[in-house]
Write an enzyme that holds these catalytic residues in place. Structure first.
Site, mmCIF file in Angstrom:
data_model
loop_
_atom_site.group_PDB
_atom_site.id
_atom_site.type_symbol
_atom_site.label_atom_id
_atom_site.label_comp_id
_atom_site.label_asym_id
_atom_site.label_seq_id
_atom_site.Cartn_x
_atom_site.Cartn_y
_atom_site.Cartn_z
ATOM 1 N N ARG A 88 0.970 -1.195 0.056
ATOM 2 C CA ARG A 88 0.066 -0.072 -0.035
ATOM 3 C C ARG A 88 0.824 1.199 0.071
ATOM 4 N NH1 ARG A 88 -0.670 4.749 2.887
ATOM 5 N NH2 ARG A 88 -0.121 3.565 4.629
ATOM 6 N N ASP A 89 1.404 1.591 1.064
ATOM 7 C CA ASP A 89 2.210 2.786 1.284
ATOM 8 C C ASP A 89 3.574 2.601 0.297
ATOM 9 O OD1 ASP A 89 2.733 5.383 2.093
ATOM 10 O OD2 ASP A 89 3.081 5.001 4.243
ATOM 11 N N HIS A 98 4.633 4.675 12.886
ATOM 12 C CA HIS A 98 4.777 4.518 11.447
ATOM 13 C C HIS A 98 5.756 5.424 10.864
ATOM 14 C CE1 HIS A 98 2.716 3.982 7.282
ATOM 15 N NE2 HIS A 98 3.242 5.459 6.947
ATOM 16 N N HIS A 127 8.679 7.310 8.355
ATOM 17 C CA HIS A 127 9.226 7.410 7.265
ATOM 18 C C HIS A 127 10.784 7.843 7.308
ATOM 19 C CE1 HIS A 127 5.736 7.235 4.271
ATOM 20 N NE2 HIS A 127 5.019 7.184 5.567
ATOM 21 N N CYS A 171 3.737 9.190 1.015
ATOM 22 C CA CYS A 171 2.438 9.339 0.697
ATOM 23 C C CYS A 171 2.134 10.621 -0.538
ATOM 24 C CB CYS A 171 1.650 10.204 1.964
ATOM 25 S SG CYS A 171 0.012 10.915 1.535
ATOM 26 N N ASN A 188 9.135 4.771 3.332
ATOM 27 C CA ASN A 188 9.009 4.229 4.613
ATOM 28 C C ASN A 188 10.154 3.694 5.248
ATOM 29 O OD1 ASN A 188 6.292 4.156 2.975
ATOM 30 N ND2 ASN A 188 5.639 3.782 5.180
#
Ligand code: HMG
Ligand code: MG
Length: 328
Positions: A16-17, A237, A239, A270, A283
């Site tokens: 996803r990310d 989470h 980055h 994002c 990330n």
């Protein structure tokens, strides 16, 4: 008396990310294979996709197809019953609004028809601690995102899904600069008020340092060990823009955080955190989190050799090297 080694929970968000901000369109088959390799590496959770508007994130317009491919694979290989919502390996996906949740539930129904008991056992909603970022990312104020989420949480719980609530820009915002821990706490409290089961704090632009992480976690003391209900109560989470994310993981582990998101090969970012000439940062690499947690003596279910294999595959999918750091 036996000594219980505390465990660290790992969510890999690369399908996803990791892939939502790629200039190349990765085919659904590649995403499904990446998820398969991550499940084989025994990460606790794979964030498989996002049921988002394809106008907003075209890279993830194939969410239903990715789910279908993973479900077919699980049905064929006898993996039709994944872990439950707290013990992995399990799968989750993002949904920004009611339409996204409807599509997520339809994917689960299709998987059930194919023989997979519960494909996605968690839905993740996302808001921010910064008004400017919430507007750019979701076309809504923070309050409006929470109004959207409240009925989604009820609906998800009604069908046995767990709900993760993301807060973005917990250290800094690309448009507003530094964000105070008190502001983050307000968003966290609102998410808890509407009933999310767990909080995920996103350092969207990778601005965190060990000292800002310490200040942030000070505001979250009730959500981290030893007070926390379990290791899912709060996830970090990160980055990794400035190569500080590994140090932040060490700091967070020392302060009691037991759940982390990473992306194999450090892929990710994002799209709504990018600035002209300055793409959103990747990330933190899942490999880095696992190696730090193990070196600090924590138990972790992940098979590192298989994780490296997944990372190599992820690099071939994007056709370039990682944005984040892959090694300590
Ligand atoms: P909007 O434009 O206000 O939405 O966007 P709308 O309701 O007016 O709908 C616009 C069009 O999209 C309509 O289609 C809808 O049907 C369709 P049209 O009538 O024009 O043909 N639509 C959808 N289609 C499929 N699935 C849906 C959906 N919703 C609407 N779910 C909206 C509002 C929330 C939709 C938009 O802002 C959006 O999709 N935002 C999501 C952006 C995003 O995914 N960002 C990345 C994830 S967050 C992140 O990466 C941060 C994180 O990693 C943590 C961190 O690092 O901080 C989690
Ligand atoms: Mg992110």
């Amino acid at each position: 008396m036996t000594h219980v080694v505390p465990r660290v929970r790992i969510t890999d968000v690369s399908p996803r990310d990791g892939l939502q901000n790629e200039s190349v369109m990765v085919p659904a088959e590649g995403k499904a294979e990446l998820a398969r390799l991550l499940l084989a590496a025994n990460v606790d959770e794979v964030e498989l996709t996002s049921f988002v508007s394809p106008k907003w994130v075209p890279q993830l317009g194939d969410a239903a197809r990715v789910c279908e491919l993973v479900s077919d694979h699980l049905a064929q290989t006898g993996g039709a019953r994944l872990g439950d919502a707290t013990r992995g390996p399990m799968l989750s996906a993002l949904a920004p609004n009611a339409a996204g949740l409807t599509n997520l539930l339809a994917a689960n129904e299709a998987a059930r028809a194919a023989g997979v008991h519960t494909l996605l056992s968690k839905v993740s909603v996302f808001t921010a601690a910064s008004e400017s970022f919430a507007q750019r990312n979701t076309n809504a104020s923070i309050a409006q995102t929470l109004e959207r989420f409240a009925p989604m949480v009820q609906q998800a719980h009604g069908v046995g899904l767990r709900v993760r609530g993301y807060v973005s820009c917990v250290i800094a915002c690309p448009f507003e600069g530094a964000i105070s821990p008190a502001k983050v706490r307000r968003a966290v409290d609102e998410l808890l008020r509407i009933g999310v089961d767990e909080i995920d704090l996103g350092d969207t632009i990778g601005a965190a340092t060990p000292s800002t992480i310490r200040a942030l976690l000070h505001e979250m003391h009730d959500l981290i060990a030893p007070q926390a209900r379990d290791e899912t109560a709060l996830t970090l989470h990160l980055h990794d823009t400035f190569g500080q994310a590994g140090e932040c993981v060490r700091e967070a582990l020392a302060l009691g955080v037991r759940s982390f998101d990473g992306s194999v090969a450090g892929l990710g970012g994002c799209p709504y955190a990018s600035l002209p000439g300055k793409p959103a940062p990747g990330n933190i690499a899942t490999e880095l989190i696992v190696s730090i947690a193990k070196a600090m003596g924590f138990a972790c279910s992940v098979d590192e050799a298989r994780l490296r294999h997944a990372a190599e595959f992820a690099r071939t999918l994007t056709g370039r090297g990682p944005m984040g750091r892959a090694h300590p």
